[in-house]
Design an enzyme around this catalytic site. Sequence first.
Site: not given
Length: 777
Positions: A19, A22, A476, A670, A674
């Site tokens: 549940c 819960c 990029d 990529d 980066d």
Amino acid sequence: MGTGQEQVKRELLLDGLDCANCALKIENGVKKIKGINECSVNFVTKTLSLHTTSDMDEQVVEEAKRKVLRLEPHIRISEKGKHVNGHVHTHTGSAAGAHNHSHDHTGHNHGHSHSHGKHSHTHDQHQHGHTHEHGSHAGHDHSHTHDDAHAGHSHEHGAGQTKVLLARLAAGSVLLAAAIWSPLEGWAQFTLYALAYLIAGGDIVLQASKNIIRGQVFDEYFLMSVATLGAFAIGEYPEGVAVMLFYQLGELFQGMAVNRSRKSIQALMDIRPDYANILTGSGDETRRVSPEDVRIGDRIVVKAGERVPLDGIVRAGRSMVDTSALTGESVPRELESGSDVLSGFVNKNGMLTIEVTKTFGESTVSKILDLVQNASSRKAKTEHFISKFARYYTPVVVILAAVIAFVPPLILSGATFADWIYRALVFLVISCPCALVVSIPLGFFGGIGAASRNGILVKGSNYLEALNDVKVVVFDKTGTLTKGVFKVTAIHPEGGRTEEELMELAAIAEANSNHPIAESIRAAWAKAIPTQGVEGYDEVAGHGIKVSVDGREVLAGNAKLMKQAGISYTTPETAGTIVHVAEAGTYVGHLIIADEVKDDAAAAIQALKKLGIRKTVMLTGDAKAVGEAVGRELGVDEVYAELLPQDKVERLEQLEAAKSPKEKMVFVGDGINDTPVLARADVGVAMGGLGSDAAIEAADVVIMTDEPSKLASAIRIAKRTRMIVWQNIAFALGVKAIFLLLGVFGIATMWEAVFSDVGVTVLAVLNAMRVLRVKNI
């Protein structure tokens, strides 16, 4: 956190957590334990994730287990694994060195770990156990579990539980019919009603009583118990019993809907391999073992129809593999000796012998499963709102119900307590917030599952929600919009030379260079490079290469090299890298080398604009002419070239400052160089991240193919998920508001009340499952 202490991640499997309310209670309760830095409960995979400090680890986890059992005594707890700053120690409860076989038969990824001695150590950031999901493994559970008798009611019913509940519902219905239509009266009739009530809903009243003793008053057990016992108190016996029967029936349907939804989500992630066929010492016999038992350097055999269990390199065989489970690509990929292969691929026809390059814990399939399963720990704002809403909503409703029950009879002439108490009870039944608490996490988890089926890993519901508000996308260039592979695109000989002569001289000059441009020239020549008479190789940094061929100096490089040697050269009007070639002081021509644009890059930019993206930007370290040419070809709005990694961060911050605070910005890279920019953007997206650990770590979304167009797919899935989640919120609150008003004015009875609670929940769960139907969007 700031303590400088080691962080430990522990995962507890909560079998019987059926549940969502819960799950919410457990999460809120465990969060308050001292020593827990972070805690989240994944309702779909029934997992409690804890982050603790290592010096307090064991006592804190034991306290967490005790807390879970105090809140929900019927839950059985087993432990999945323990991660200490990148190492995993497999625990099987408190008995160090216990041998753990925890089999899961529900289709969820519950662990099968072998712990010999004190701990088994694997250098693994995201360790998963092994799952046996077949009936033939209906084996034993020797894992350390706290197994109390199933107290109370469950939203999910196994085959045995379902039969028992259906028998109770049938018996309750027969007794109710007998009480209504039999000639019995007085105590005899009341006894039939009472028996029918106890058979139908005794477990709910018992659970409500236990919860009250533990200080948890306001939950659905309490609401249903008060409403139905209240009906008895005012003499509405048939209705009290009928409402409890209908509620239980509705809960059964709700459990089935939640189960189906869970299984659909798990089926999307059914990429966990069950076994590996390891080659034994003799080299031609295989032995079936658990993928966790295979080491780097071992050779495994994958037969037709089998799933590749570990990452590696093909050493023998040729076959087509289905990569759709990982990348969403429908076209099979051909593998041959020397090809890289990732766990999760399905071998279609031939037999492959693979040398393993990563342990199971480090393998692609393991990391993907971990990312998707733990995605729910990063909750969306909508989920946080619903959690808070549910916490305050129920107590407020109970107070309002008390006001409805007792105030009107005191101030309105002719109003009776029985009538207004009945209205208040109807009000209570309607008020349960189950529909929202169950369907919203399922909606987001389904969205994350649908994205993963399309080759897009989203690390959290918060990022999925954030994609809805993206207005600026920053790309990029190299490896993201372009293939990152240089190719000779044009050959321009001069001075009476042929194309072949020019290419040969360039190939000789570039024979020993590791530069990508040199590699592209050698690839374009594609023949053996003459070495006779070649000497005096000299690489001039930032200029090019000098080499002597049969005593004549050959130069290959940029314009600076030509100027330095005093050679006049041609400057073409083109975007690309130009390699000038001269021999014995005479210019012989130039080559144009360019990075190819990805096939779907232009379509990706157009798709983003259709989705309402206001601005597309490209950042590149490449020359201005090259960057601008690619930008024009693709239809990018702004191009910034000749940037170093720190310049990219700076440019990103300027773009951030220029947009409105409500708008979100995505950076797509990529993932290799980066990392700083990925981390700085609102949502960092890594391209082709399957091979890059750095990408998986730094990015919020990982596109598992190299296709920029998948970003548009991710945004479409995010928009669809949000639409379905908000449909559920509006539907649930709208229906409840209508019925609450009808209840107050005495128009709605208990029957309508139960429909508005259970019926709305079932419909909301079924609606949430629509998210899963997104395919190749």
